[in-house]
Design a protein around this motif. Structure first.
Motif, PDB file in Angstrom:
ATOM      1  N   MET A 109       8.894  -5.718 -41.200  1.00  0.00           N
ATOM      2  CA  MET A 109       7.542  -5.660 -41.751  1.00  0.00           C
ATOM      3  C   MET A 109       7.416  -6.620 -42.934  1.00  0.00           C
ATOM      4  O   MET A 109       8.275  -6.657 -43.809  1.00  0.00           O
ATOM      5  N   THR A 110       6.335  -7.400 -42.941  1.00  0.00           N
ATOM      6  CA  THR A 110       6.101  -8.335 -44.033  1.00  0.00           C
ATOM      7  C   THR A 110       5.380  -7.634 -45.187  1.00  0.00           C
ATOM      8  O   THR A 110       4.843  -6.530 -45.026  1.00  0.00           O
ATOM      9  N   VAL A 111       5.340  -8.286 -46.344  1.00  0.00           N
ATOM     10  CA  VAL A 111       4.651  -7.728 -47.501  1.00  0.00           C
ATOM     11  C   VAL A 111       3.164  -7.562 -47.198  1.00  0.00           C
ATOM     12  O   VAL A 111       2.540  -6.546 -47.549  1.00  0.00           O
ATOM     13  N   GLY A 112       2.564  -8.567 -46.534  1.00  0.00           N
ATOM     14  CA  GLY A 112       1.147  -8.481 -46.174  1.00  0.00           C
ATOM     15  C   GLY A 112       0.863  -7.310 -45.256  1.00  0.00           C
ATOM     16  O   GLY A 112      -0.144  -6.602 -45.433  1.00  0.00           O
ATOM     17  N   GLU A 113       1.750  -7.089 -44.278  1.00  0.00           N
ATOM     18  CA  GLU A 113       1.577  -5.952 -43.364  1.00  0.00           C
ATOM     19  C   GLU A 113       1.736  -4.629 -44.096  1.00  0.00           C
ATOM     20  O   GLU A 113       1.011  -3.670 -43.816  1.00  0.00           O
ATOM     21  N   PHE A 114       2.666  -4.585 -45.059  1.00  0.00           N
ATOM     22  CA  PHE A 114       2.843  -3.355 -45.837  1.00  0.00           C
ATOM     23  C   PHE A 114       1.580  -3.037 -46.643  1.00  0.00           C
ATOM     24  O   PHE A 114       1.144  -1.883 -46.693  1.00  0.00           O
ATOM     25  N   VAL A 115       0.984  -4.049 -47.259  1.00  0.00           N
ATOM     26  CA  VAL A 115      -0.240  -3.838 -48.042  1.00  0.00           C
ATOM     27  C   VAL A 115      -1.358  -3.328 -47.140  1.00  0.00           C
ATOM     28  O   VAL A 115      -2.065  -2.375 -47.487  1.00  0.00           O
ATOM     29  N   GLU A 116      -1.505  -3.953 -45.963  1.00  0.00           N
ATOM     30  CA  GLU A 116      -2.553  -3.525 -45.032  1.00  0.00           C
ATOM     31  C   GLU A 116      -2.309  -2.093 -44.554  1.00  0.00           C
ATOM     32  O   GLU A 116      -3.251  -1.297 -44.427  1.00  0.00           O
ATOM     33  N   GLU A 117      -1.039  -1.754 -44.307  1.00  0.00           N
ATOM     34  CA  GLU A 117      -0.737  -0.397 -43.840  1.00  0.00           C
ATOM     35  C   GLU A 117      -0.975   0.628 -44.944  1.00  0.00           C
ATOM     36  O   GLU A 117      -1.467   1.732 -44.683  1.00  0.00           O
ATOM     37  N   TYR A 338       6.003   2.503 -38.675  1.00  0.00           N
ATOM     38  CA  TYR A 338       5.874   1.433 -37.688  1.00  0.00           C
ATOM     39  C   TYR A 338       4.748   0.482 -38.125  1.00  0.00           C
ATOM     40  O   TYR A 338       3.676   0.931 -38.548  1.00  0.00           O
ATOM     41  N   PRO A 339       4.943  -0.843 -38.045  1.00  0.00           N
ATOM     42  CA  PRO A 339       3.910  -1.793 -38.489  1.00  0.00           C
ATOM     43  C   PRO A 339       2.735  -1.869 -37.514  1.00  0.00           C
ATOM     44  O   PRO A 339       2.508  -2.885 -36.851  1.00  0.00           O
ATOM     45  N   SER A 340       1.966  -0.804 -37.456  1.00  0.00           N
ATOM     46  CA  SER A 340       0.854  -0.744 -36.499  1.00  0.00           C
ATOM     47  C   SER A 340      -0.216  -1.785 -36.783  1.00  0.00           C
ATOM     48  O   SER A 340      -0.921  -2.223 -35.856  1.00  0.00           O
ATOM     49  N   VAL A 341      -0.365  -2.177 -38.049  1.00  0.00           N
ATOM     50  CA  VAL A 341      -1.414  -3.143 -38.387  1.00  0.00           C
ATOM     51  C   VAL A 341      -1.163  -4.495 -37.733  1.00  0.00           C
ATOM     52  O   VAL A 341      -2.085  -5.304 -37.609  1.00  0.00           O
ATOM     53  N   ARG A 342       0.070  -4.745 -37.324  1.00  0.00           N
ATOM     54  CA  ARG A 342       0.388  -6.003 -36.656  1.00  0.00           C
ATOM     55  C   ARG A 342      -0.253  -6.059 -35.278  1.00  0.00           C
ATOM     56  O   ARG A 342      -0.684  -7.124 -34.820  1.00  0.00           O
ATOM     57  N   TYR A 343      -0.312  -4.921 -34.601  1.00  0.00           N
ATOM     58  CA  TYR A 343      -0.845  -4.873 -33.246  1.00  0.00           C
ATOM     59  C   TYR A 343      -1.453  -3.493 -33.025  1.00  0.00           C
ATOM     60  O   TYR A 343      -0.818  -2.599 -32.488  1.00  0.00           O
ATOM     61  N   LEU A 352      -2.035   6.346 -35.912  1.00  0.00           N
ATOM     62  CA  LEU A 352      -1.648   7.142 -37.078  1.00  0.00           C
ATOM     63  C   LEU A 352      -0.312   7.849 -36.858  1.00  0.00           C
ATOM     64  O   LEU A 352       0.459   8.032 -37.803  1.00  0.00           O
ATOM     65  N   ALA A 353      -0.034   8.248 -35.615  1.00  0.00           N
ATOM     66  CA  ALA A 353       1.265   8.869 -35.327  1.00  0.00           C
ATOM     67  C   ALA A 353       2.395   7.880 -35.582  1.00  0.00           C
ATOM     68  O   ALA A 353       3.478   8.262 -36.060  1.00  0.00           O
ATOM     69  N   LEU A 354       2.154   6.608 -35.301  1.00  0.00           N
ATOM     70  CA  LEU A 354       3.179   5.590 -35.535  1.00  0.00           C
ATOM     71  C   LEU A 354       3.310   5.251 -37.019  1.00  0.00           C
ATOM     72  O   LEU A 354       4.402   4.958 -37.501  1.00  0.00           O
ATOM     73  N   ILE A 355       2.200   5.278 -37.734  1.00  0.00           N
ATOM     74  CA  ILE A 355       2.242   4.981 -39.165  1.00  0.00           C
ATOM     75  C   ILE A 355       2.868   6.137 -39.946  1.00  0.00           C
ATOM     76  O   ILE A 355       3.705   5.929 -40.833  1.00  0.00           O
ATOM     77  N   MET A 356       2.478   7.368 -39.604  1.00  0.00           N
ATOM     78  CA  MET A 356       2.934   8.542 -40.361  1.00  0.00           C
ATOM     79  C   MET A 356       4.187   9.182 -39.775  1.00  0.00           C
ATOM     80  O   MET A 356       4.952   9.831 -40.501  1.00  0.00           O
ATOM     81  N   GLY A 357       4.385   9.049 -38.470  1.00  0.00           N
ATOM     82  CA  GLY A 357       5.354   9.864 -37.757  1.00  0.00           C
ATOM     83  C   GLY A 357       4.660  11.106 -37.229  1.00  0.00           C
ATOM     84  O   GLY A 357       3.741  11.625 -37.871  1.00  0.00           O
ATOM     85  N   ILE A 358       5.072  11.581 -36.075  1.00  0.00           N
ATOM     86  CA  ILE A 358       4.387  12.700 -35.429  1.00  0.00           C
ATOM     87  C   ILE A 358       4.372  13.968 -36.292  1.00  0.00           C
ATOM     88  O   ILE A 358       3.340  14.646 -36.364  1.00  0.00           O
ATOM     89  N   PRO A 359       5.474  14.333 -36.983  1.00  0.00           N
ATOM     90  CA  PRO A 359       5.407  15.563 -37.805  1.00  0.00           C
ATOM     91  C   PRO A 359       4.324  15.509 -38.882  1.00  0.00           C
ATOM     92  O   PRO A 359       3.542  16.454 -39.032  1.00  0.00           O
ATOM     93  N   ILE A 360       4.251  14.415 -39.641  1.00  0.00           N
ATOM     94  CA  ILE A 360       3.236  14.303 -40.687  1.00  0.00           C
ATOM     95  C   ILE A 360       1.849  14.194 -40.071  1.00  0.00           C
ATOM     96  O   ILE A 360       0.879  14.772 -40.584  1.00  0.00           O
ATOM     97  N   PHE A 361       1.741  13.483 -38.949  1.00  0.00           N
ATOM     98  CA  PHE A 361       0.439  13.349 -38.290  1.00  0.00           C
ATOM     99  C   PHE A 361      -0.081  14.707 -37.829  1.00  0.00           C
ATOM    100  O   PHE A 361      -1.279  14.995 -37.962  1.00  0.00           O
ATOM    101  N   CYS A 362       0.792  15.557 -37.318  1.00  0.00           N
ATOM    102  CA  CYS A 362       0.371  16.896 -36.885  1.00  0.00           C
ATOM    103  C   CYS A 362      -0.136  17.714 -38.072  1.00  0.00           C
ATOM    104  O   CYS A 362      -1.143  18.439 -37.953  1.00  0.00           O
TER     105      CYS A 362
END
Length: 433
Positions: A109-117, A338-343, A352-362
């Motif tokens: 993950m790049t710095v730009g992607e981290f900021v966007e996420e 997961y760098p979802s903002v990339r794709y 959101l499940a990929l960004i947070m993880g399924i436990p936190i998303f639930c």
């Protein structure tokens, strides 16, 4: 004893004065932020020339709403009126950001992607910030803020109507050689966000009708929002409009009467659409253009063409992301980051499940559910339940609902009204008068 009683009264008076001051500050931040939002949205699309994506300096909308959320957080923290449940939600948001930090350090993950996420995470959890802020307001203060929000909805709808009437290029929903289809999003950044905003606007309008019935102003307001939804050119806007009407009907009239009414509504809408198509050349041209676009997409979609056309290619995006997850042993499903903002898949649930993880998303979905779902079978409780189901269906299929900074305050005010009107329906005394 007398001195002690006097001190206690003075302490309570001071606390009450501080609470009034905090509520006034929250009200002021909301009024200013909401009033400036349409202007910021217009400046954003004007700077970007109607395109989606591009220069961070053109995201005036994000700056205004970010400042509003930051102001609300600052006021509530300074007042000390932050509940334990709010701290728990803050912890969920913080954990999501931490996992993105881990991905930044150990993954690609790049710095730009981290900021966007991080921005996406902030937008997702801003719903709870707005809910907490609206909950602090007295009924009279909330009514004034809500009235302003209805005015902004009229502004957004009129911009869509103006775009269609005057063929304003930067107000188009779809532009470029690969997006030849009809639709106008007005001054909103992206057409799917416009769909989500009109969904929340219609839901707010019909909620008032559930409680207070019809009048001329509400009829005009609903008609304007439905017309704007039909001009967006998105499938989700039409589905959302019908879904809100269905939620209202089933909450107000019950299953049998509602089903009959909905059948009549669908028949009337089909007849009206056919008449307009036959006698209004501009509508005919616009519809033919969209039909040609979907026919082209169907012919070039390959396998699963029906699903690809209905989901606007999101199923293909999901498949590609799933293959990438397989190469990572599906670990991001548990940990997030997961760098979802990339794709982006452009479905809020998977993204959101990929960004947070399924436990936190639930846990996040459970907290959203608590905002709208109340016990019992009263009209307010039923409408809240049906709206929550509709909200999750649109969010997890069309996307840009839970991740939209534009939509969050409107979703929050609906949640607060559901809670207050449910209490009134149950005869619970309100301390917000």
């Amino acid at each position: 004893m007398i001195d002690s009683a006097i001190l206690m009264r003075e302490s309570r008076a001071g606390a009450n004065a501080w609470a009034r001051s905090s509520r006034a500050m929250i009200w002021l931040v909301l009024i200013i932020g909401i009033a400036l939002s349409p202007l910021a949205d217009f400046l954003s699309i004007y700077k970007l020339n109607g395109q989606v994506g591009g220069d961070m300096g053109a995201r005036y909308s994000l700056f205004v709403r970010g400042a509003m959320v930051a102001g609300l957080i600052a006021v509530m923290l300074s007042s000390g009126r932050v509940r334990i449940s709010n701290w728990r939600i803050c912890l969920l948001a913080l954990l999501s950001v931490v996992m993105s930090c881990v991905s930044l350090v150990v993954d690609e993950m790049t710095v730009g992607e981290f900021v966007e996420e991080a921005i996406v995470i902030a937008k997702v959890f801003s719903l709870f910030v707005y809910f907490a802020a609206f909950s602090e307001l007295k009924d009279a203060q909330l009514e004034k803020v809500e009235a302003l929000m209805r005015v902004t909805l009229v502004v957004y709808a009129l911009a869509i109507l103006a775009g269609a009437i005057f063929s304003i290029d930067i107000f188009r929903s779809y532009r470029g050689d690969t997006q030849i289809r009809a639709g106008y999003k007005g001054i909103i950044y992206a057409q799917n966000e416009a769909s989500a905003l009109l969904l929340s606007g219609l839901a707010l309008a019909y909620f008032h009708i559930v409680r207070n019935g019809w009048n001329a102003k509400r009829i005009a307001f609903v008609a304007m929002l439905i017309t704007a939804s039909s001009l967006l050119g998105t499938k989700s806007a039409l589905v959302a409009s019908f879904g809100v009407i269905a939620a209202y009907s089933y909450a107000r009239y019950g299953a049998v009467k509602a089903s009959v009414r909905l059948a009549v509504v669908v028949a009337a809408m089909l007849v009206m659409a056919f008449v307009v198509y036959c006698f209004v050349p501009s509508v005919q041209q616009a519809l033919d253009l969209s039909i040609q676009y979907f026919s082209y997409q169907s012919d070039h979609a390959g396998g699963g063409r029906i699903a690809t056309v209905l989901m606007s290619g999101r199923n293909v995006k999901f498949s590609n992301v799933w293959d990438d997850l397989a190469s990572r042993d599906f670990l991001p499903l548990l940990t997030g980051g997961y760098p979802s903002v990339r794709y982006l898949i452009e479905m809020d649930g998977p993204d959101l499940a990929l960004i947070m993880g399924i436990p936190i998303f639930c846990l996040y979905v459970l907290d959203v559910c608590k905002l709208y779902v109340r016990p019992g079978k009263g009209q307010v409780a039923l409408y809240g339940k049906y709206f929550f189901v509709l909200l999750m269906i649109i969010a997890c299929s069309a996307g840009h609902v839970l991740t939209s900074a534009i939509v969050a305050p409107y979703l929050a005010v609906i949640a607060v009204l559901i809670r207050r009107w449910f209490d009134e329906e149950c005869g619970v005394n309100s301390a917000r008068r």
